[in-house]
Enzyme design. Structure first.
Site, PDB file in Angstrom:
ATOM      1  N   HIS A 157       0.812  -1.222   0.000  1.00 47.25           N
ATOM      2  CA  HIS A 157       0.000   0.000   0.000  1.00 47.25           C
ATOM      3  C   HIS A 157       0.846   1.272   0.000  1.00 47.25           C
ATOM      4  O   HIS A 157       0.374   2.318   0.430  1.00 47.25           O
ATOM      5  CB  HIS A 157      -0.956   0.044   1.214  1.00 47.25           C
ATOM      6  CG  HIS A 157      -2.079  -0.969   1.171  1.00 47.25           C
ATOM      7  ND1 HIS A 157      -1.906  -2.307   1.411  1.00 47.25           N
ATOM      8  CD2 HIS A 157      -3.399  -0.818   0.920  1.00 47.25           C
ATOM      9  CE1 HIS A 157      -3.053  -2.944   1.319  1.00 47.25           C
ATOM     10  NE2 HIS A 157      -3.971  -2.071   1.012  1.00 47.25           N
ATOM     11  N   HIS A 171      -3.626  -1.443  -4.361  1.00 52.40           N
ATOM     12  CA  HIS A 171      -4.872  -0.770  -3.978  1.00 52.40           C
ATOM     13  C   HIS A 171      -4.872   0.569  -4.678  1.00 52.40           C
ATOM     14  O   HIS A 171      -4.192   1.506  -4.269  1.00 52.40           O
ATOM     15  CB  HIS A 171      -4.973  -0.611  -2.466  1.00 52.40           C
ATOM     16  CG  HIS A 171      -6.354  -0.248  -1.996  1.00 52.40           C
ATOM     17  ND1 HIS A 171      -7.158   0.679  -2.643  1.00 52.40           N
ATOM     18  CD2 HIS A 171      -7.093  -0.706  -0.948  1.00 52.40           C
ATOM     19  CE1 HIS A 171      -8.314   0.776  -2.008  1.00 52.40           C
ATOM     20  NE2 HIS A 171      -8.306  -0.055  -0.989  1.00 52.40           N
ATOM     21  N   HIS A 183     -12.182  -6.545  -5.512  1.00 51.10           N
ATOM     22  CA  HIS A 183     -12.393  -5.666  -4.358  1.00 51.10           C
ATOM     23  C   HIS A 183     -13.072  -4.376  -4.820  1.00 51.10           C
ATOM     24  O   HIS A 183     -12.550  -3.648  -5.666  1.00 51.10           O
ATOM     25  CB  HIS A 183     -11.028  -5.370  -3.738  1.00 51.10           C
ATOM     26  CG  HIS A 183     -11.071  -4.620  -2.450  1.00 51.10           C
ATOM     27  ND1 HIS A 183     -11.133  -3.248  -2.387  1.00 51.10           N
ATOM     28  CD2 HIS A 183     -11.047  -5.048  -1.168  1.00 51.10           C
ATOM     29  CE1 HIS A 183     -11.143  -2.859  -1.118  1.00 51.10           C
ATOM     30  NE2 HIS A 183     -11.081  -3.944  -0.345  1.00 51.10           N
ATOM     31  N   GLU A 218     -14.310  -8.556   0.167  1.00 55.77           N
ATOM     32  CA  GLU A 218     -14.959  -7.229   0.053  1.00 55.77           C
ATOM     33  C   GLU A 218     -15.169  -6.889  -1.413  1.00 55.77           C
ATOM     34  O   GLU A 218     -14.816  -5.812  -1.882  1.00 55.77           O
ATOM     35  CB  GLU A 218     -14.075  -6.170   0.703  1.00 55.77           C
ATOM     36  CG  GLU A 218     -13.670  -6.504   2.138  1.00 55.77           C
ATOM     37  CD  GLU A 218     -12.748  -5.481   2.772  1.00 55.77           C
ATOM     38  OE1 GLU A 218     -11.823  -5.015   2.085  1.00 55.77           O
ATOM     39  OE2 GLU A 218     -12.971  -5.133   3.935  1.00 55.77           O
ATOM     40  N   GLU A 239     -19.546  -2.381   1.354  1.00 52.97           N
ATOM     41  CA  GLU A 239     -18.655  -1.556   2.171  1.00 52.97           C
ATOM     42  C   GLU A 239     -18.975  -0.074   2.000  1.00 52.97           C
ATOM     43  O   GLU A 239     -19.218   0.404   0.884  1.00 52.97           O
ATOM     44  CB  GLU A 239     -17.191  -1.841   1.783  1.00 52.97           C
ATOM     45  CG  GLU A 239     -16.213  -1.103   2.680  1.00 52.97           C
ATOM     46  CD  GLU A 239     -14.759  -1.474   2.416  1.00 52.97           C
ATOM     47  OE1 GLU A 239     -14.504  -2.541   1.827  1.00 52.97           O
ATOM     48  OE2 GLU A 239     -13.895  -0.687   2.797  1.00 52.97           O
ATOM     49  N   CYS A 282     -16.977   2.389   2.175  1.00 48.97           N
ATOM     50  CA  CYS A 282     -15.980   2.990   1.284  1.00 48.97           C
ATOM     51  C   CYS A 282     -16.321   2.773  -0.189  1.00 48.97           C
ATOM     52  O   CYS A 282     -15.952   3.588  -1.035  1.00 48.97           O
ATOM     53  CB  CYS A 282     -14.600   2.378   1.544  1.00 48.97           C
ATOM     54  SG  CYS A 282     -13.788   3.047   2.992  1.00 48.97           S
ATOM     55  N   CYS A 337     -10.789   2.645   7.363  1.00 48.26           N
ATOM     56  CA  CYS A 337     -10.958   3.363   6.098  1.00 48.26           C
ATOM     57  C   CYS A 337     -12.309   4.053   5.998  1.00 48.26           C
ATOM     58  O   CYS A 337     -12.416   5.163   5.495  1.00 48.26           O
ATOM     59  CB  CYS A 337     -10.765   2.410   4.926  1.00 48.26           C
ATOM     60  SG  CYS A 337     -11.742   0.909   5.044  1.00 48.26           S
TER      61      CYS A 337
END
Lengths: 687, 687
Positions: free
Chosen positions: A166, A216, A281, A333, A349, A351, A424
């Protein structure tokens, strides 16, 4: 020149030694046809949103900073500056919670100046600057103790970027925060840090240099923002380079159905231009799709445009919950298969809803069609704001479609929590809420587009004329919208008011959801009290006129209670209906329905009454009807249906009064019952 | 010398040029402590079984031969003899249907001589002989056209044996058939073919030669039978060699959860002695475990014995349906995880029940504990005979635990079919039924063990004395058992009568299933009308006595209706009960219950009445009680419980009167209902 979302401040830019951004923009060959009207130009006065934004400012952001301190997120930066200590939180991406909260604080300070907050943010930015290595590298999980970096970080910089580290995700959030902070405050302290880091990233990655598809995504969007802010082509070029790296890695097993093994979890299974479906994701995916839209707009890349259009069609046609939530599968996710939209185990989610708002906005800027704003509105009013409690300090990571006590597969998150170890979602909400003013209007030359119905005053410029546009309404509770147009002097332009799909009889721009019955009511449009005929173009009522100060446009949207039915391919929802009024999806919660929700039936004959309840849940319109409800007497195993009042509340407002059953979809007819013999299983909720 | 299951005929063996098998047996260092009394020594007179065996003889076997002709299975052998043509069926293992039906016919002819059948079988055996290659290889899928063998066969002999070809599977069934035919008829025409093939197999496989873990086990059992029939150590050695090959192949991915990739589907994931759990394809597994017992008995191999004991404990403790079915997962026809015993999707292949009978018999011969016979009885009276319709010509490949019309996951096989493209199950039943007389009695020196309660006359030899043992009963409908002992002259020995676990209060030897309530009734044992105290040893009532002609033993087993509850780890059955009476498990079928079965509740207060109905389903005892039933009015979505008569029938007899709902497990208490909104889905049944 149209008002841009990013109003550049030439003097400051000159002071930064950057070439004039206005000149850079003038040189651009392509960009979004539609510019969103900047959040700096729109002053909210809305009963629905302003209290939420105030709670975000007064509660969420301070709580978030406090938690960044209390959980050692800030300490990580201090230790990185001192090059001493031991990384003190769980994930290497914990740095981003600080960036995201700074981003939220920046937008907040634009809403309402706050000297104390401003000083605190500057102090934090100093800590961030101190943690940055001399060459621009900024990643506390390594800098604190480069000999013993976090296990996910890898021995060397970037080596685990694909799957774990990340590093570029942290960079992307830094860039997003830096541009927001610069736009909102005019200050360059955070922007400088971001640019220094971005220059390192551009020097490290690119043709002939290091290559990776970031694990990501978000650095791509962030780089585009830096490009827009500075005009430096290398930021755009590196964003495009990262997009082009997808599908290049040879270490996957393309035949594996496992999304981790075939790369689809990271959207790394195919070149971006070959991708046709929303996959993997969901948050990563929707950040990627946002960046694809950005780069397609800025480069005119037609295959990229075709790819992102196809992905949109797939997601909105086959993978979107009726609440606007995305990412059905908790395992990873991630998006499920086409039409795989389970209720009891829906992940959704928070986010992903934030990411979806970013993406829908960009799709709308690309195409100018109201259908993207329709989806954006659905996400915003339902599956996104459900992510935060009315208290502003409790959050859902996942957003259930159903909570059923008696089922062992019950959704694991039936109640909001204060903070997550992986945090997050709270900080993503903290940065989205105060940015809301930037989503209300758009402009394309002499077309002024109204996307969201939010009471507000906007200061626009049409050609050379200043135009004030005042919205007054009680949306989403009432369908009466009023727009007062105040040009400095009489000015001809087109006012385009979005007529939402739901008001035109479309539950969604695709056939994923439809209304069970046609609407009897019609949309009415008047100018200065007189009905006017209007052209409907791309979902907008187009009102061409030489506008004079005080001209009033009224639009009346039909607000009856609508029954939504899902495409029959969504097996979970066969024979069921959901309830919608205006843009809001409704749900039944146990507390209003004699302790249950999953025992309620909504037959076609049920008559709903909508009632505004100012004292309830900060003010909501409830829906009530007399319906059959199933009662089970456990002691005698006797079962019967009784007539009962169903009370439905807006979905976003659920789980503010304790934990119990909730459902969005109701049986319209019962063809059978499954007898449940298992004792109630109450799973521990996620902390 | 104890009566052996395989009475050897020294003169014939001498004629074959084989050394005297009696001598071979005398040289054995170890064998099963308990010998089953041969099927040739037991003459059935049983109301429950004899009609079934007669149907098997009169209907199933002729139909099976007819179908072997009609579907080109016989033609494959003719083409192989001619080395011309094209393999004319689907699977390379279709050869085994002929072997298995010959095996069934052989046992049948022992029950009742049939000259016409005898001649037909000899004709078939000639065709088999003609299809055998000069070196003994016998596999029509290659011999017909060696240049273009069946796709599963591989270019070269044996090269695809691990995963696809079934060459050794065909061989194993040939050996099984050959020994049965030889024992039943004394003729060596099929045995010669088998030995010639086995000699090729022994010459091909072994230390320093070719090695493989046979993909579909059975050759190991078959080789042991040839060893017992001939005394040739190479057959036993090769059987052991094949067992030892398991877990040696390096081409699997041991970390993969996929049973095909990690080898567990074929029980090839670990060395046999390291295997602790029943895993993979259930039929293959249970044939393997049978061979492990055989080889452990004959070699005294303690690690092998420990492994098979551990596997038994796992299967009977965690992976056995209450009907005795095994192999929960249709995906791979295999065992599920521990306690994974779903009802609506239960697979329970009929062949797995056949294989389980073989295995339980061997475990019993190893250990002499009645618990193995308890499991054998459960399989035999429930999940095995459910595989064939009362007509003797319709078959289940899989055996459902529940059929629910309204659920989309309803079991795919709700009705028996006449024939399958892959026809293993019908022919496996055809060979097992007439072998039943061989499962009734056992002997260990002067202990004579009664395992099954089947009216019959057995000619035993205890020491040097001939003893006739006559069973008379109306089992499984009545619990009154009578045994008349007729020694030629007064003889002292121990008669051991199995007191079934269910009669002693154990639903199963493990805690996988238990009875909800203790039984009030007791087992009674009398000799010549006088109650006798008896020692209970390993589940047997031990009756030592100097027996005189006409001595009568009566045993009364309590036949009340029992409620069975599953171990709470079996989530599917939580809060549910199953009904048992004697060895029989019961089910409710739609046709006796107003069109439904899954709407019935069996609360603890329900009082059952058992009634024998001679005219129903060839004569069955039904169970009836007044219970709550749930009624759904689809038009009005109203639901209520009403009192209704539940009629349950023996599980084995279900699906003989058309297709509809059926259930084995009933809710004992309803804590909730799930409202079903999907329309009824009627899947096409498998042909």
């Amino acid at each position: 020149m149209p008002t841009t979302r990013f109003p550049l401040k030439p003097l400051l830019l000159t002071a930064l030694g950057l070439r004039l951004a206005t000149a850079a923009l003038a040189q651009q060959k392509a960009d979004y046809p539609i510019q969103a009207v900047s959040f700096t130009k729109v002053k909210l006065a809305d009963n629905f949103w302003l209290p939420r934004l105030k709670t975000n400012t007064d509660v969420t952001i301070p709580a978030s900073f406090q938690r960044c301190e209390a959980t050692n997120r800030v300490k990580n930066f201090e230790m990185a500056a001192a090059k001493s200590g031991k990384f003190a939180t769980t994930y290497p991406f914990d740095d981003t919670d600080i960036y995201k909260t700074i981003e939220g604080a920046a937008y907040s300070m634009q809403l309402e100046p706050d000297a104390k907050l401003n000083a605190y943010v500057d102090e934090l930015i100093q800590k961030v600057a101190a943690a940055q290595e001399p060459d621009g590298y900024l990643y506390t999980a390594r800098t604190i103790d480069p000999q013993h970096p976090h296990a996910w970080a890898g021995k060397e910089r970037w080596e685990k970027e694909r799957e774990l580290s990340h590093e570029l995700y942290n960079a992307g959030h830094l860039y997003e925060a830096a541009v927001a902070h610069y736009e909102a405050t005019g200050k360059r302290n955070l922007l400088n840090i971001a640019l220094k880091n971005a220059d390192l990233v551009c020097a490290t990655f690119g043709p002939g240099k290091r290559a990776v598809a970031p694990g990501h995504e978000i650095v791509e969007m962030g780089l585009v923002k830096l490009y827009r802010a500075t005009g430096q082509p290398r930021y755009l070029a590196t964003a495009k380079f990262f997009l082009d790296q997808r599908g290049q890695y040879k270490g996957y097993d393309p035949k594996s159905p496992d999304v981790w093994k075939n790369g689809a979890y990271w959207q790394d299974h195919q070149p971006v231009v070959a991708q046709k479906e929303a996959i993997g994701h969901a948050v990563r995916a929707e950040y990627l799709y946002s960046a694809m839209a950005d780069v397609a707009a800025l480069t005119g890349d037609k295959p990229l445009l075709a790819a992102v259009d196809s992905i949109w069609q797939n997601m909105v046609g086959k993978k979107l919950y009726v609440t606007g939530g995305t990412g059905a599968a908790s395992d990873g996710e991630r998006f499920g298969q086409n039409y795989e939209l389970p209720n009891a185990t829906a992940y959704n989610e928070t986010c992903a809803s934030v990411a979806d708002v970013y993406w829908q906005q960009r799709m709308w800027q690309l195409h100018g069609d109201a259908k993207y704003a329709d989806v954006l509105e659905k996400v915003l009013y339902n599956g996104l704001i459900s992510g935060v409690g009315l208290d502003g300090k409790s959050f859902f990571y996942s957003n259930a479609m159903q909570v059923k006590n008696a089922a062992d597969l019950a959704h694991p998150e039936a109640q909001r929590s204060g903070w997550f170890d992986c945090s997050c979602c709270p900080t993503n909400l903290a940065r989205l809420f105060p940015a809301l003013p930037g989503y209300v209007y758009g402009q394309q030359g002499r077309d002024v587009l109204v996307n969201l119905f939010v009471s507000s005053t906007a200061d626009l410029q049409v050609g050379k004329e200043k135009v004030q546009l005042v919205q007054q309404n009680n949306y989403p509770w009432d369908g009466g919208l009023q727009f007062t147009v105040n040009p400095a002097r009489a000015t001809a332009f087109n006012l385009l008011v979005r007529i939402p799909g739901w008001a035109r009889g479309e539950a969604l721009p695709t056939n994923l959801y439809t209304f069970a019955q046609p609407s009897a009511a019609k949309v009415e449009v008047k100018v200065n009290g007189q009905p006017v005929p209007y052209q409907l173009r791309n979902g907008y009522a187009v009102l061409p006129r030489k506008w004079r100060k005080g001209d009033v446009v009224t639009v009346t949207l039909p607000m009856e209670v609508r029954r939504v039915v899902a495409n029959p391919n969504v097996r979970e929802d066969l024979g069921k209906v959901a309830l919608q009024r205006g843009p809001l999806m409704y749900c039944a919660e146990w507390t209003d329905n004699q302790g249950r929700a999953s025992n309620l039936i909504v037959p076609p004959t049920a008559q709903f009454t909508a009632t505004y309840k100012p004292e309830m849940l900060n003010g909501v319109t409830t829906l009530t009807a007399t319906v059959p409800a199933v009662q089970v007497n456990e002691a005698t195993s006797s079962i019967q249906t009784v007539q009962q009042t169903l009370t439905a509340i807006p979905y976003y407002a659920w789980a503010n009064r304790g934990k119990g059953e909730m459902t969005v979809w109701f049986p319209a007819k019962v063809v059978d019952v499954d007898l449940v013999t298992r004792p109630v299983v109450q799973k521990e909720e996620k902390k």
